[in-house]
Each structure stands twice: as C-alpha cells, then as structure tokens.
Design a protein around this motif. Structure first.
Motif, PDB file in Angstrom:
ATOM      1  N   GLY A 164      -5.000   9.701  -0.365  1.00 57.77           N
ATOM      2  CA  GLY A 164      -4.026   8.685   0.003  1.00 57.77           C
ATOM      3  C   GLY A 164      -4.451   7.267  -0.333  1.00 57.77           C
ATOM      4  O   GLY A 164      -5.550   7.014  -0.818  1.00 57.77           O
ATOM      5  N   LYS A 165      -3.542   6.339  -0.055  1.00 55.79           N
ATOM      6  CA  LYS A 165      -3.783   4.918  -0.302  1.00 55.79           C
ATOM      7  C   LYS A 165      -3.971   4.181   1.020  1.00 55.79           C
ATOM      8  O   LYS A 165      -3.393   4.556   2.049  1.00 55.79           O
ATOM      9  N   VAL A 166      -4.763   3.136   0.951  1.00 51.73           N
ATOM     10  CA  VAL A 166      -5.000   2.273   2.106  1.00 51.73           C
ATOM     11  C   VAL A 166      -4.587   0.863   1.689  1.00 51.73           C
ATOM     12  O   VAL A 166      -5.285   0.222   0.894  1.00 51.73           O
ATOM     13  N   GLY A 167      -3.458   0.392   2.232  1.00 55.29           N
ATOM     14  CA  GLY A 167      -2.915  -0.886   1.773  1.00 55.29           C
ATOM     15  C   GLY A 167      -2.927  -1.988   2.796  1.00 55.29           C
ATOM     16  O   GLY A 167      -2.394  -3.075   2.538  1.00 55.29           O
ATOM     17  N   THR A 168      -3.526  -1.737   3.969  1.00 53.12           N
ATOM     18  CA  THR A 168      -3.600  -2.773   4.996  1.00 53.12           C
ATOM     19  C   THR A 168      -5.016  -2.840   5.542  1.00 53.12           C
ATOM     20  O   THR A 168      -5.815  -1.922   5.361  1.00 53.12           O
ATOM     21  N   GLY A 169      -5.297  -3.961   6.227  1.00 53.32           N
ATOM     22  CA  GLY A 169      -6.592  -4.112   6.866  1.00 53.32           C
ATOM     23  C   GLY A 169      -7.493  -5.116   6.193  1.00 53.32           C
ATOM     24  O   GLY A 169      -8.568  -5.421   6.711  1.00 53.32           O
ATOM     25  N   PHE A 170      -7.097  -5.651   5.035  1.00 51.87           N
ATOM     26  CA  PHE A 170      -7.918  -6.668   4.375  1.00 51.87           C
ATOM     27  C   PHE A 170      -7.113  -7.950   4.186  1.00 51.87           C
ATOM     28  O   PHE A 170      -5.933  -7.929   3.830  1.00 51.87           O
ATOM     29  N   ASP A 171      -7.763  -9.079   4.458  1.00 55.01           N
ATOM     30  CA  ASP A 171      -7.126 -10.366   4.234  1.00 55.01           C
ATOM     31  C   ASP A 171      -7.287 -10.757   2.764  1.00 55.01           C
ATOM     32  O   ASP A 171      -7.865 -10.032   1.960  1.00 55.01           O
ATOM     33  N   ARG A 172      -6.790 -11.930   2.402  1.00 53.45           N
ATOM     34  CA  ARG A 172      -6.806 -12.340   1.000  1.00 53.45           C
ATOM     35  C   ARG A 172      -8.226 -12.447   0.455  1.00 53.45           C
ATOM     36  O   ARG A 172      -8.515 -11.996  -0.655  1.00 53.45           O
ATOM     37  N   ALA A 173      -9.131 -13.037   1.238  1.00 52.98           N
ATOM     38  CA  ALA A 173     -10.509 -13.209   0.768  1.00 52.98           C
ATOM     39  C   ALA A 173     -11.180 -11.853   0.541  1.00 52.98           C
ATOM     40  O   ALA A 173     -11.859 -11.640  -0.472  1.00 52.98           O
ATOM     41  N   THR A 174     -10.970 -10.931   1.487  1.00 49.87           N
ATOM     42  CA  THR A 174     -11.550  -9.594   1.343  1.00 49.87           C
ATOM     43  C   THR A 174     -10.956  -8.872   0.143  1.00 49.87           C
ATOM     44  O   THR A 174     -11.660  -8.196  -0.615  1.00 49.87           O
ATOM     45  N   ALA A 175      -9.638  -9.026  -0.047  1.00 53.33           N
ATOM     46  CA  ALA A 175      -8.968  -8.378  -1.174  1.00 53.33           C
ATOM     47  C   ALA A 175      -9.513  -8.889  -2.505  1.00 53.33           C
ATOM     48  O   ALA A 175      -9.718  -8.114  -3.449  1.00 53.33           O
ATOM     49  N   GLU A 176      -9.768 -10.181  -2.594  1.00 52.61           N
ATOM     50  CA  GLU A 176     -10.305 -10.746  -3.836  1.00 52.61           C
ATOM     51  C   GLU A 176     -11.711 -10.214  -4.116  1.00 52.61           C
ATOM     52  O   GLU A 176     -12.048  -9.885  -5.262  1.00 52.61           O
ATOM     53  N   THR A 177     -12.529 -10.127  -3.064  1.00 54.01           N
ATOM     54  CA  THR A 177     -13.887  -9.609  -3.239  1.00 54.01           C
ATOM     55  C   THR A 177     -13.871  -8.141  -3.647  1.00 54.01           C
ATOM     56  O   THR A 177     -14.606  -7.717  -4.552  1.00 54.01           O
ATOM     57  N   LEU A 178     -13.019  -7.345  -2.985  1.00 54.29           N
ATOM     58  CA  LEU A 178     -12.912  -5.926  -3.319  1.00 54.29           C
ATOM     59  C   LEU A 178     -12.445  -5.726  -4.756  1.00 54.29           C
ATOM     60  O   LEU A 178     -12.989  -4.898  -5.499  1.00 54.29           O
TER      61      LEU A 178
END
Length: 444
Positions: free
Chosen positions: A65-79
């Motif tokens: 499956g997919k996980v599309g919630t739980g990260f803010d913008r800064a975390t998303a950019e790092t990931l």
C-alpha cells in the motif's frame, strides 16, 4: 484480536441509542515497520505525494500500500531527496503499481494503520518516521590516523566482475556490484579478522538463496591469491582448507559469487589453540529482538565476572554473537568444554531465557545458547560479513553502549554499515589487546 477498535460507555449513564457524550469510540491503531519500495509525486502536493511500502513474503518483497499522510513539507522534501538517490529502474517490489517510482528498499518506515483489507493492503496508513541506526561513539582523531589502510587504490583497480548488474535474491535485491563495492569499503576493518585464519565461504553463483552453498575447501578456478593448507583430520582423510592471504585475493572473491565469510576462532600458525570464543544467541521464532539484547547484556556481566572482556556483534539474522578474545593457551577440547560449562550454568540460572538443546522445539520462547562454535573446525560468521539474504544484512560489531539503540539488526546492511563505520569507527579495533586467560569453569 484484529478488531477495529473499542466502543465504551460512561459507567453511570443509561443505555440510550444514538450518538452522545456518554459513548466513545477508540480506534485500535496498529503499528508496523515496512520497507520503502517506491514513491509517487504530484504537483498538488508540491513534490512527494506518497510512499509505497512493502513487506517480506518469502524471499521477495510484496507491495502492501501507499502512505500519503504523516509528513509535513520539510519532511517530504527530505524524504524525496533521499528516495531520488535510491531510484532503481528495473527493480521494485512485487505488485508495485505503475505510477510508483521504484527505489532500493533500504529505508524502513514506521507506519500506523487501522486494518488490512482482503488483499493485505494497509488501510488509513500514516507515516511516523524512519527507522534508522545512530551510533553514539566516534573514534578519537588520533586513533583514526593511526589505523593502517589495508585496501589501497591500486588494490581497488584490480576489482573485475562479469555481470555486475545481475540482481541477487529477487527483483528488489541488490546487485553483484554492490557486494564487491561493500567489501572494498569495509576491507580496512574486516581484513584484520580474516588474515591468518582459516575461512569458509558461502557462494551464491546464481543469485538465488536456495542455490547458495558452503565452500570449506579449495575449488576449481579460485583466484590464485586465495591460500590453501592441509589439515589433518582424525575421522577422515586430510582436507585442503582456505585462507585469505592478501587484499587482492579478498577483493577477487565477489566475482565467484562469494557473499559470506566465516572464520575459525584460531590463527593458522596456532591452529590447535584458539584465541577467540563465541557464544551464539539463537532465539526462537517468538522471541522479540529486545529480549535478545537483554540476554546479551546479562551474558556480558557473567563473562566479566570471570575476568573476561566480551564484545558483541549482530549475526545478520535475529540473534547476536558474544565474542571473547582469549590467550591461545588451551586446546580446542578444553575450550569447548569450558564454554559448554559456561552455557549450561547460564541456562540453569535462567531456564526461562536460555536453552542449550539444539532441537527447534526446545527453543520456543527461549534463546538457544550455542557454544559449539568453539569446537575444532567449527566457524562463526566473520565480523562485517554480509549474509546471503534479501537486502544483504551485515554481521556488525557494535559497542555495548550502542546495542540498545538498534531496533532491528536488518537496519545494519550493505548500504548503511560502511557509513556507520566511517562515522563511528571500528568498535573491535582493540579487541586483541583485551585477550585474557580462559578460566576453569566447573561443569556443575
């Protein structure tokens, strides 16, 4: 029980139908660790849209499956930056959707979810962070400067591989080139534990786990720099065993499908008097990792009380090895008997934790304390050796102080260990300096 949650009512309130302040619903959040197998992007999200996660299914990774919630913008950019560096076209988990960009499954995500559907896919999944190993200690600058470099640039230039892009252990597995590069990167810290010792090798020439085999003796076509010697056996004719004589012989072995190195607890020049003992903590399937860690810490205290200085490493599987350097004065039969007495004493004092019986059924809920690594011709997986499993976990030496910070030994793998060693040094660099006499231990 796998239920979605619990409905509860204020104890003093009557049973009235319908929603109201006297009724509450508490969802049962499930928690899991899953391999990040890919990602999706979207313009609306401004970059990372979701992580695609997977879990082992036999020898393959299967998309769940997919996980599309739980990260803010800064975390998303790092990931996203980390995942882009791991892009792996042609790889990926089984069942990965077409809109997912596949990556090497080297990152592990903590995920909360409510349930699974009929296809075992996660429902309402929320990202809670990455599971990563951080080691607290760093070597003093002067110690790092004094450490001799064993693998030179000239040695690296000799590495030669056929089919370097061939995958090992499935579509999502590493490549043959990854094995060669890993051993080149850790050679300076691994070779001191191999040079001068008889070795056995695990070869996987086809890249399939079920076709791997143990190579203890000389083989056709082996590199000429791989040494051999004759060993007299009491129960059979003499056999030719292997040694690693130089760096180039070591670096040549990945070409022959070598994945694992196993070494004796004795040097070739003093073959009958071992200088290392190993207690192998092999847990039953239902024993959690944290209990294995606590058991190893307990054994450390018991061995220290005998005047010994124990060291610890992961096995690359579910267990741990507690290794002790000793003065090479006793012969194999004596060493095996003493380590057996130590193991039996530990098992008698802690019968709910340890067992010395090899049978699988005896290990349920307990840890098999295997002291038979200390018999003549027996081997143990070498420090820093890869293991022939998906994602190539490493049998990794670690400081005792860092042991409790490891959440899962699988996080110590071919991708993470070289960087950890570069940042924190070799915890076993001074191992030989701590050799002590192995004391007599009564059998009862």
């Amino acid at each position: 029980m796998g239920l979605e949650g619990v409905i509860s009512k204020r104890a003093a309130a009557p049973y009235r139908p319908g929603r109201g302040p006297d009724w509450t619903k508490t969802k049962a959040v499930q928690i899991g660790d899953f391999a990040v197998a890919g990602y999706t992007t979207s313009k609306a999200a401004g970059g990372l849209a979701a992580l695609a996660v997977a879990e082992p299914d036999g020898d393959v990774l299967r998309y769940v499956g997919k996980v599309g919630t739980g990260f803010d913008r800064a975390t998303a950019e790092t990931l996203l930056a980390r995942l882009e560096a791991l892009r792996d076209e042609g790889g990926g988990a089984e069942g990965l959707p077409r809109d997912v960009v596949p990556v090497r499954p080297l990152l592990t995500a903590h995920v909360h979810f409510t349930a699974r559907n009929r296809t075992e896919a996660l429902r309402h999944a929320v990202f809670k962070g990455l599971r990563e190993v951080t080691l607290a200690r760093a070597p003093p600058p002067e110690a790092a400067a004094e450490r001799p470099r064993l693998v030179s640039d000239a040695d690296l230039a000799t590495i030669w591989l056929t089919n370097p892009e061939r995958r090992l252990f499935g579509r999502s597995g590493p490549k043959k080139l990854d094995v060669a590069l890993y051993y080149a990167r850790v050679g300076d810290v691994m070779l001191p534990h191999l040079f001068g010792r008889p070795v056995s090798l695990v070869r996987c020439p086809s890249g399939k786990v079920e076709e791997c085999f143990f190579q203890r003796h000389a083989f056709t076509g082996m590199p000429p720099s791989l040494g051999t010697f004759e060993l007299e056996r009491a129960d059979e004719e003499n056999r030719t065993y292997l040694t690693i004589e130089d760096v180039r012989g070591y670096l040549a072995l990945p070409q022959f499908g070598i994945i694992e190195f196993h070494s004796w607890g004795a040097l070739r020049e003093r073959l009958e008097t071992p200088d290392r003992i190993t207690l192998d903590l092999d847990p039953g399937d239902d024993v959690p990792w944290r209990e294995v860690v606590e058991a190893a810490l307990h054994i450390r205290g018991e061995l220290a009380a005998l005047g010994l200085v124990p060291f610890v490493k992961t096995t690359g599987g579910k267990g741990l090895h507690v290794l002790v350097p000793i003065e090479p004065r006793r012969r194999w039969k004596s060493v095996h008997a003493i380590t057996g007495a130590i193991a039996e004493r530990l098992a008698r004092a802690n019968p709910r934790t340890f067992v010395t019986t090899m049978a699988k059924r005896a290990r349920a809920g307990r840890i098999f304390l295997d002291y038979h690594r200390n018999a003549r011709t027996a081997t143990a997986v070498a420090p820093y050796s890869l293991r022939a499993r998906t994602n190539l976990p490493v049998s990794t030496p670690i400081h005792w102080a860092d042991l409790e910070s490891v959440d899962a030994s699988a996080d110590l793998n071919y991708s993470t260990v070289p960087g950890l060693v570069a940042a924190s040094g070799d915890p076993w660099a001074e191992l030989d300096a701590h050799a002590r006499d192995l004391p007599d231990v009564p059998a009862n």
